[in-house]
Design a protein around this motif. Structure first.
Motif, PDB file in Angstrom:
ATOM      1  N   ARG A 183       0.834  -1.216   0.000  1.00 40.71           N
ATOM      2  CA  ARG A 183       0.000   0.000   0.000  1.00 40.71           C
ATOM      3  C   ARG A 183       0.861   1.255   0.000  1.00 40.71           C
ATOM      4  O   ARG A 183       0.567   2.232  -0.689  1.00 40.71           O
ATOM      5  CB  ARG A 183      -0.933   0.016   1.220  1.00 40.71           C
ATOM      6  N   THR A 242       1.022   4.111  -3.097  1.00 39.97           N
ATOM      7  CA  THR A 242       0.674   5.520  -2.924  1.00 39.97           C
ATOM      8  C   THR A 242       1.911   6.417  -3.110  1.00 39.97           C
ATOM      9  O   THR A 242       1.897   7.576  -2.732  1.00 39.97           O
ATOM     10  CB  THR A 242       0.011   5.766  -1.559  1.00 39.97           C
ATOM     11  N   LYS A 295      -7.319   9.916  -4.345  1.00 36.82           N
ATOM     12  CA  LYS A 295      -6.004  10.245  -4.875  1.00 36.82           C
ATOM     13  C   LYS A 295      -5.559   9.082  -5.759  1.00 36.82           C
ATOM     14  O   LYS A 295      -5.647   7.927  -5.365  1.00 36.82           O
ATOM     15  CB  LYS A 295      -5.030  10.439  -3.702  1.00 36.82           C
ATOM     16  N   GLU A 347      -3.491   6.277  -7.471  1.00 38.32           N
ATOM     17  CA  GLU A 347      -2.339   5.460  -7.106  1.00 38.32           C
ATOM     18  C   GLU A 347      -1.584   5.076  -8.370  1.00 38.32           C
ATOM     19  O   GLU A 347      -2.006   5.407  -9.468  1.00 38.32           O
ATOM     20  CB  GLU A 347      -2.819   4.187  -6.390  1.00 38.32           C
TER      21      GLU A 347
END
Ligand SMILES: Nc1ncnc2c1ncn2[C@@H]1O[C@H](COP(=O)(O)OP(=O)(O)OP(=O)(O)O)[C@@H](O)[C@H]1O
Ligand SMILES: [Mg+2]
Length: 196
Positions: free
Chosen positions: A44, A48, A144, A146
């Motif tokens: 993760r 990001t 947002k 990725e």
């Protein structure tokens, strides 16, 4: 397992299905990939934009290895214990995602080999949504972006899913495609018809 492009509605539907089964007194467990375990947390972070290498794209081979490692850890830490305790496990993404996403930049046969020991699902539901529609939903949700979420990449992933689904079905896996562009309620009803 529930699969689809980013924005297809996998998280929305996985949550609804588990809530519905639980309300009916059926033992059900919702989970996701990347998992909430240590390898999943690292993935993760990388998705990001953390741990970036300046001027370069992180390799899909690296993600292929990390996702395969996360899947084995996820199985041991969470999925297998839940199944042993009698729960129906519904995962938001499984190795189909690895094959479709990492298969765009790494050899799909190699990704399949890395996942050869991962448990085969009884049923996988693919929520089919055009890449443009999925992109609009992500934008509306103001999520947002990725890595791997630009439209061209999502078009490649969409093609990757079609190839992956055909290959896995030929190998005997049960994978059902649902029109994910219907309303949330209609998609949910279609899923419940399949689950019974
Ligand atoms: N059938 C639907 N019709 C319209 N909008 C939907 C539908 N299903 C989900 N959405 C909306 O689209 C957005 C993305 O849904 P969701 O987070 O479930 O997608 P996802 O497939 O899990 O995406 P990601 O892979 O990026 O996590 C959310 O804002 C959600 O409310
Ligand atoms: Mg999601």
């Amino acid at each position: 397992m529930i699969e689809g492009l980013d924005g297809a509605g996998t998280t929305t539907q996985a949550k609804r299905v588990v809530e519905h089964l639980t309300s009916k007194g059926v033992k059900a467990h919702a989970t996701r990939e990347p998992s909430d375990g240590p390898v999943g947390r690292l993935i993760r972070e990388m998705l990001t934009g953390h741990h970036a290498i300046e001027g370069e794209k992180l390799s899909q081979g690296t993600f292929g290895l990390l996702f395969a490692a996360d899947r084995m850890d996820h199985l041991q830490r969470e999925v297998e214990p839940q199944i042993a305790a009698g729960a129906i496990v519904i995962s938001d993404r499984w190795y189909h995602s690895s094959l479709a996403y990492q298969g765009t930049g790494a050899d799909r046969d190699w990704i399949a080999m890395l996942n050869a020991r991962a448990r085969r699902p009884e049923l996988t539901i693919f929520l089919k949504v055009r890449p443009e529609v999925a992109a609009k939903r992500r934008a509306a949700a103001r999520r947002k972006e990725e890595l791997f979420e630009d439209l061209r990449m999502q078009q490649e992933v969409d093609a990757g899913y079609q190839a992956t689904i055909a290959e896995l079905q030929a190998a005997g896996e049960r994978i059902e495609t649902i029109d994910g562009e219907q309303s949330e309620d209609q998609v949910f009803a279609a899923i419940m018809q399949l689950i019974g």
